[in-house]
Design an enzyme around this catalytic site. Structure first.
Site, short mmCIF file in Angstrom:
data_model
loop_
_atom_site.label_atom_id
_atom_site.label_comp_id
_atom_site.label_asym_id
_atom_site.label_seq_id
_atom_site.Cartn_x
_atom_site.Cartn_y
_atom_site.Cartn_z
N LYS A 70 -7.82 23.34 25.37
CA LYS A 70 -6.84 22.65 24.52
C LYS A 70 -7.37 22.25 23.13
O LYS A 70 -6.62 22.26 22.17
CB LYS A 70 -6.30 21.40 25.23
CG LYS A 70 -5.31 21.72 26.34
CD LYS A 70 -4.71 20.43 26.86
CE LYS A 70 -3.77 20.70 28.01
NZ LYS A 70 -3.06 19.49 28.42
N ASP A 106 2.56 17.55 25.41
CA ASP A 106 2.19 16.64 26.51
C ASP A 106 2.81 15.25 26.34
O ASP A 106 3.32 14.68 27.30
CB ASP A 106 0.66 16.50 26.60
CG ASP A 106 0.01 17.75 27.19
OD1 ASP A 106 0.69 18.46 27.94
OD2 ASP A 106 -1.18 17.99 26.91
#
Ligand code: ATR
Length: 286
Positions: A70, A106
């Site tokens: 990420k 997210d």
């Protein structure tokens, strides 16, 4: 039916076998009759740059990014959305005219999951447990919504750093407390929402919790980002205290739905995606 015209989207990470994103997205494609397929690709860290070249050359429309890539993926991309830049992590990539652009959904997942249950968040007092990657995404987006945020992390220095960083970036006040029973209990007394963004309680250590029922109250909303199991020990403790509970399922589905919306100009079928996620998680326990 997969044909020569089928569009491919998917996930890169390591490991990826445990991911239920393929079930979530493919159920949505089936429901909407879209000629898309979602596949999981295991990519080790030393192959990350090559995988980006692969995504470009194969003209893959969209990719999700998970652990451990990420943060590392950011320098490989042609463009990064402002929020993802602030968070320092990308979980969604889209093919654009300029190349590949990174986003982070997210935080959106947590935000939508919370809003679905409690409406507006302005001036709500929130205690967030954790200061890792997930906590960063969640706290940035919450701070921008005008909540009164307090962070509590096992490693105190990391929690303090995150609180300071968010204050500087968003100009909203963020406090920090040590992750000790007494300090958390005192903070929770005046809090509206408690969110666990650590891995505590995740399978197989399902008996662990950072807060117990005696330190909660019935006006509290307790959310866990852990979704395996869906009812974590933290949420069991919250039920005992008469508090409202929100499992990690909503967050998981809404962050996927947000990626879907970035890739495809269609409304994602949330209900179908939730059902698919629930079924996939049940299948895992068998
Ligand atoms: P993620 O990207 O999923 O957030 P991470 O960046 O590794 O993963 O962060 C994990 C978070 O869970 C951290 O806040 C970590 O606390 P530390 O910063 O002190 O390591 C927290 N965490 C993990 N195990 C924990 C435990 N047993 N007790 C308390 N916090 C824990």
């Amino acid at each position: 039916m997969i044909s020569g015209e089928t569009n491919v989207v998917g996930l890169i990470g390591d490991p990826v076998k445990h991911s239920i994103s393929p079930q979530i997205h493919n159920s949505a494609f089936r429901e909407l009759g879209l000629d898309y397929v979602y596949v999981a690709f295991r990519v080790s860290s030393n192959n990350l740059a090559d995988s980006i070249r692969g995504i470009k050359s194969l003209e893959i429309d969209g990719i999700n990014v998970t652990i451990p890539h990420k943060s590392a993926i950011i320098t490989e991309l042609d463009e990064v959305h402002e929020t993802a830049k602030k968070i320092g992590a990308v979980n969604t990539i889209k093919k654009t005219e300029k190349g590949l652009k990174g986003f982070n959904t997210d935080g959106i997942g947590v935000l939508k999951s919370l809003k679905e249950r409690i409406g507006g968040l302005k001036n709500k007092k929130i205690l967030l447990l954790g200061a890792g990657g997930a906590a960063r995404a969640i706290s940035f987006i919450l701070a921008e919504k005008g909540v009164e945020l307090t962070i509590s992390n096992r490693t105190v220095s990391k929690g303090e750093e995150l609180a300071n960083e968010i204050e500087n970036e968003t100009k909203s006040k963020v406090s920090h407390i040590p992750q000790e029973k007494k300090a958390m209990a005192e903070e929770i007394k005046s809090s509206d929402i408690l969110i666990n963004s650590t891995s505590v309680g995740m399978h197989p250590k399902v008996d662990e919790t950072l807060v117990e029922s005696e330190d909660m109250h019935s006006e509290l909303v307790v959310m866990d980002i852990v979704y395996n199991p869906l009812k974590t020990r933290l949420l069991e403790e919250a039920e005992k205290a008469g508090a409202e509970t929100i499992s990690g399922l909503g967050m998981l589905v809404y962050q996927g739905a947000a990626s879907f919306e970035i890739w495809i100009d269609e409304e994602p079928p949330i209900k179908i995606m939730k059902e698919a996620a629930r079924k996939a998680l049940e299948g895992k326990r068998k």
